[in-house]
Design an enzyme around this catalytic site. Structure first.
Site, PDB file in Angstrom:
ATOM      1  N   GLY A  53     -14.449 -33.158  62.002  1.00 45.23           N
ATOM      2  CA  GLY A  53     -14.367 -32.668  60.730  1.00 45.23           C
ATOM      3  C   GLY A  53     -13.399 -31.298  60.544  1.00 45.23           C
ATOM      4  N   GLY A  55     -13.011 -27.826  58.048  1.00 39.83           N
ATOM      5  CA  GLY A  55     -13.778 -26.966  57.148  1.00 39.83           C
ATOM      6  C   GLY A  55     -12.688 -25.803  56.545  1.00 39.83           C
ATOM      7  N   GLY A  56     -13.184 -24.931  56.156  1.00 37.23           N
ATOM      8  CA  GLY A  56     -12.243 -23.957  55.479  1.00 37.23           C
ATOM      9  C   GLY A  56     -11.427 -22.958  56.583  1.00 37.23           C
ATOM     10  CG  PHE A  57     -12.887 -20.278  58.351  1.00 39.68           C
ATOM     11  CD1 PHE A  57     -12.089 -19.644  57.613  1.00 39.68           C
ATOM     12  CD2 PHE A  57     -13.982 -19.868  58.746  1.00 39.68           C
ATOM     13  CE1 PHE A  57     -12.528 -18.676  56.809  1.00 39.68           C
ATOM     14  CE2 PHE A  57     -14.538 -18.962  57.846  1.00 39.68           C
ATOM     15  CZ  PHE A  57     -13.618 -18.287  56.741  1.00 39.68           C
ATOM     16  N   GLY A  58     -10.256 -24.392  59.303  1.00 41.91           N
ATOM     17  CA  GLY A  58      -9.727 -25.122  60.289  1.00 41.91           C
ATOM     18  C   GLY A  58     -10.425 -26.463  60.704  1.00 41.91           C
ATOM     19  CB  SER A  59      -9.302 -29.395  62.354  1.00 41.29           C
ATOM     20  OG  SER A  59      -8.527 -29.683  60.993  1.00 41.29           O
ATOM     21  CB  VAL A  60     -14.481 -29.203  64.553  1.00 40.02           C
ATOM     22  CG1 VAL A  60     -15.325 -29.020  65.471  1.00 40.02           C
ATOM     23  CG2 VAL A  60     -14.586 -27.789  63.547  1.00 40.02           C
ATOM     24  CE  LYS A  74     -14.901 -22.269  63.896  1.00 36.75           C
ATOM     25  NZ  LYS A  74     -15.728 -21.765  63.083  1.00 36.75           N
ATOM     26  CG  ASP A 172     -21.623 -18.606  54.806  1.00 31.33           C
ATOM     27  OD1 ASP A 172     -22.130 -18.927  53.626  1.00 31.33           O
ATOM     28  OD2 ASP A 172     -20.826 -19.059  55.262  1.00 31.33           O
TER      29      ASP A 172
END
Length: 367
Positions: A53, A55-60, A74, A172
């Site tokens: 996946g 997200g906002g902070f990078g790919s996993v 991540k 969060d």
């Protein structure tokens, strides 16, 4: 000359960030998880072959230790995930060991390249399961399992508040940040916005709003609702409980009836007048579970922080029979404090940045 000056400034700024991270890693190396090199990360992910996946902070990416143990790596986007965010994540989650908190197994920091290595969660994030019926797929987990997920998540948050050397505020809590292992045991994840504060303090000072729209406690937007404290996470957890029970997002402008557009308001009116929750094909026991989740959720989202229960009390309520629960006072239902938010700013005397509005989880692409 101007271009040269700009490039020099940019280089020095980047170098300063790297030095800050290295200084932190050197000072804290006694308790930190294992540090890996970039070649080791590449090998463990088989050259980043399987992407889980983004997200906002990078790919996993899915990976594997040499022992065969599955992991999730991540890779952090240096433009979105700052040195401070990296330090925050490693310093917070690196010292936590609890069955309901995701485990950080290692990290990589070489220059501007940074990665976090987590235990692999085969059932992905909670949002994939509770919102699935909105996509016409039907609810993918039973009501009994949902109740256990709620209890486990509450225990994880309670541990952050009371079980560590210092109180950790997550800031969060939302379905996207609750990961599920192969037995659907929930684990709280994503500590990029977390903040420490001494246990003897009632409140914590924050300079900016932290959280995701729809889950942010009112006091994080206006101090008129109270001080920022552990009760801010309680509010977010309450919104999560209501979404678990409703199988939908709390704010839905596409709702067929305008009265159902804001689910917490509608569900309070239903419970208060003894009505049902309009659930389809549920047993009496399952209906009671849904009502209990809603009732506790409504206690958690009281507008004033002082009126909300602690996470310890929330765990007790979740484990109790619904007969022992009292109907909460009606919260001041209004999504106005969220509707004022536009893009990355709100109006509450002065404009303040929101630090995270991402709706992506570690495993956003897992079904």
């Amino acid at each position: 000359m101007v271009l040269l000056g700009f490039l020099t400034h940019k280089y020095r700024t980047a170098l300063k960030r790297v030095d800050k991270v290295e200084k932190f890693l050197h000072n804290q190396q006694s308790w930190m998880p294992k540090r890996y090199t970039c070649p080791e990360i590449i090998a463990m992910t088989n050259h980043f072959q399987e992407k889980l996946g983004k997200g906002g902070f990078g790919s996993v990416y899915k990976g594997q230790f040499y022992s065969g143990h599955l992991i999730a790596v991540k890779m952090l986007d240096k433009s979105n995930f700052s040195a401070e965010d990296f330090i925050n994540e490693v310093s917070t989650i690196g010292r936590i060991h609890h069955v309901n908190v995701v485990q950080l197994l290692g990290f990589c920091s070489e220059g501007s390249k940074r990665a976090l290595v987590y235990e692999y969660m085969p059932n992905g994030s909670l949002d994939r399961h509770i919102f699935s019926k909105r996509l016409g797929e039907g609810q993918s987990v039973s009501w009994e399992t949902l109740q256990e997920i709620a209890i486990g998540t509450a225990r994880g948050i309670e541990y952050l508040h009371r079980g560590c050397d210092v109180c950790i505020l997550h800031f969060d809590i939302k379905p996207h940040n609750i990961l599920l292992d192969h037995n659907f045991v929930p684990k709280v994840s994503d500590f990029g916005l977390a903040k420490f504060h001494p246990r003897e303090n009632d409140f914590v000072a924050v300079s900016t709003i932290r959280g995701t729209i729809g889950y942010i406690a009112p006091e994080l937007i206006s101090r008129n609702f109270g001080t920022v404290s552990c009760k801010s996470d309680v509010y977010s957890f309450g919104m999560l409980l209501l979404e678990m029970a409703g199988g939908r997002r709390n704010s839905d402008m596409r709702a067929t009836r305008s009265s159902k557009a804001y689910f917490p308001s509608w569900v309070y009116d239903q419970l208060n007048k003894g009505g049902d929750l309009e659930l389809q094909n549920v047993t009496e026991i399952e209906s009671m579970i849904a009502r209990k989740l809603c009732m506790i959720g409504l206690w958690c989202i009281q507008m004033k922080a002082v009126d909300r229960p602690s996470m310890t009390k929330v765990v007790e309520m979740l484990e109790a029979n619904i007969e022992y629960l009292q109907m909460p006072p009606k919260p001041l239902f209004s999504s106005a404090h969220e509707q004022h938010i536009s893009g990355k700013e709100i109006e509450s005397g002065s404009s303040t940045e929101i630090e995270s509005t991402e709706e992506c989880s570690l495993y956003d692409s897992i079904v």
